[in-house]
Each structure stands twice: as C-alpha cells, then as structure tokens.
Motif scaffolding. Structure first.
Motif, PDB file in Angstrom:
ATOM      1  N   UNK A 127       1.020  -1.402  -0.174  1.00  0.00           N
ATOM      2  CA  UNK A 127      -0.245  -0.193   0.058  1.00  0.00           C
ATOM      3  C   UNK A 127       1.328   1.202  -0.460  1.00  0.00           C
ATOM      4  N   UNK A 128       1.484   0.972   0.849  1.00  0.00           N
ATOM      5  CA  UNK A 128       3.164   2.654   0.774  1.00  0.00           C
ATOM      6  C   UNK A 128       3.493   2.284  -0.374  1.00  0.00           C
ATOM      7  N   UNK A 129       3.902   1.320  -1.300  1.00  0.00           N
ATOM      8  CA  UNK A 129       4.508   1.437  -2.598  1.00  0.00           C
ATOM      9  C   UNK A 129       3.426   1.876  -3.871  1.00  0.00           C
ATOM     10  N   UNK A 130       2.266   1.358  -3.275  1.00  0.00           N
ATOM     11  CA  UNK A 130       1.278   2.355  -4.751  1.00  0.00           C
ATOM     12  C   UNK A 130       0.733   3.875  -4.140  1.00  0.00           C
ATOM     13  N   UNK A 131       0.778   3.639  -2.584  1.00  0.00           N
ATOM     14  CA  UNK A 131       0.542   5.828  -2.135  1.00  0.00           C
ATOM     15  C   UNK A 131       1.690   6.073  -2.892  1.00  0.00           C
ATOM     16  N   UNK A 132       3.497   5.795  -2.827  1.00  0.00           N
ATOM     17  CA  UNK A 132       4.482   6.703  -3.495  1.00  0.00           C
ATOM     18  C   UNK A 132       3.967   6.676  -4.686  1.00  0.00           C
ATOM     19  N   UNK A 133       3.649   5.258  -5.708  1.00  0.00           N
ATOM     20  CA  UNK A 133       3.917   5.741  -7.450  1.00  0.00           C
ATOM     21  C   UNK A 133       3.341   6.972  -7.664  1.00  0.00           C
ATOM     22  N   UNK A 134       1.752   6.633  -6.553  1.00  0.00           N
ATOM     23  CA  UNK A 134       0.462   7.821  -6.772  1.00  0.00           C
ATOM     24  C   UNK A 134       1.500   9.366  -6.643  1.00  0.00           C
ATOM     25  N   UNK A 135       1.896   9.129  -5.940  1.00  0.00           N
ATOM     26  CA  UNK A 135       2.530  10.634  -5.875  1.00  0.00           C
ATOM     27  C   UNK A 135       3.843  11.510  -6.504  1.00  0.00           C
ATOM     28  N   UNK A 136       4.737  10.272  -6.462  1.00  0.00           N
ATOM     29  CA  UNK A 136       5.286  10.632  -6.800  1.00  0.00           C
ATOM     30  C   UNK A 136       5.360  10.996  -8.919  1.00  0.00           C
ATOM     31  N   UNK A 193       5.848   1.355   5.040  1.00  0.00           N
ATOM     32  CA  UNK A 193       4.542   1.302   5.370  1.00  0.00           C
ATOM     33  C   UNK A 193       5.339  -0.610   5.774  1.00  0.00           C
ATOM     34  N   UNK A 194       6.238  -0.324   5.693  1.00  0.00           N
ATOM     35  CA  UNK A 194       7.043  -1.337   6.064  1.00  0.00           C
ATOM     36  C   UNK A 194       7.535  -1.356   7.876  1.00  0.00           C
ATOM     37  N   UNK A 195       7.866  -0.064   8.360  1.00  0.00           N
ATOM     38  CA  UNK A 195       8.106   0.186   9.773  1.00  0.00           C
ATOM     39  C   UNK A 195       6.395   0.567  10.596  1.00  0.00           C
ATOM     40  N   UNK A 196       5.344   0.740  10.096  1.00  0.00           N
ATOM     41  CA  UNK A 196       4.293   0.178  10.199  1.00  0.00           C
ATOM     42  C   UNK A 196       3.861  -0.604  11.127  1.00  0.00           C
ATOM     43  N   UNK A 197       4.439  -2.139   9.772  1.00  0.00           N
ATOM     44  CA  UNK A 197       3.559  -3.775   9.823  1.00  0.00           C
ATOM     45  C   UNK A 197       5.099  -4.030  10.788  1.00  0.00           C
ATOM     46  N   UNK A 198       6.705  -3.373  11.278  1.00  0.00           N
ATOM     47  CA  UNK A 198       6.738  -3.416  12.141  1.00  0.00           C
ATOM     48  C   UNK A 198       6.758  -3.568  13.449  1.00  0.00           C
TER      49      UNK A 198
END
Length: 90
Positions: free
Chosen positions: A31-40, A58-63
């Motif tokens: 989800x973070x990757x997708x949001x980053x692509x859209x923002x980029x 996203x990875x930090x929240x999962x951790x």
C-alpha cells in the motif's frame, strides 16, 4: 454437536504470528509503494524518493505491529502484574 478445540502448540502459535507479521508487512509495504507511485507521478514529477519513503513507512508500521504482537508489554497503557499481585478470579 459439541465443539471441542484442541490446544494449539507453542510452535504453531509462533508460526501463526510470523505468518501474520509477514502478511502484514507485504500488505502495508504494498500500500505504501502504491501511494508512493501515485504521489511520485502526480505531485513530484516522477522522482523516486516518495516511493521509497512511503514503502518505508508501511514497513515501519508493520514492524511496530509485529513487535507489539510478540511483546505485549510494549502496548501503551498495558501493565504486567507479577503473579503475587494478580487479582483472584471468582
């Protein structure tokens, strides 16, 4: 029909926690990757740093969620009482 549940072994419980953590990592990083692509694409003229930043968030929240599932003492507002101070059940 009676529903009797077999006790879950500690290895199975640990495996389930790891599976949940891995699934959570994949979902939140995705989800973070997708949001980053859209923002980029929309906001930052196709720079790569928004993708890396949001994937890291996203990875930090999962951790953090995984850390809380393995160590419940880290949940804010939780108190672990010693056996002697535990209230008696009725």
């Amino acid at each position: 029909m009676s529903s009797t549940q077999k006790p879950v072994s500690s290895e199975d419980a640990l495996g389930q926690k790891y599976d949940r953590c891995l699934a959570d990592l994949l979902v939140k990083s995705g989800v973070g990757f997708g949001a980053g692509v859209v923002a980029s694409v929309i906001l930052f003229r196709r720079k790569t740093w928004p993708i890396a930043l949001s994937t890291g968030f996203g990875a930090g929240a999962a951790y953090a969620d995984c850390d809380r599932s393995f160590n419940p003492a880290r949940i804010p507002g939780t108190r672990i009482l010693p056996k002697a101070e535990a209230p008696a059940s009725k």
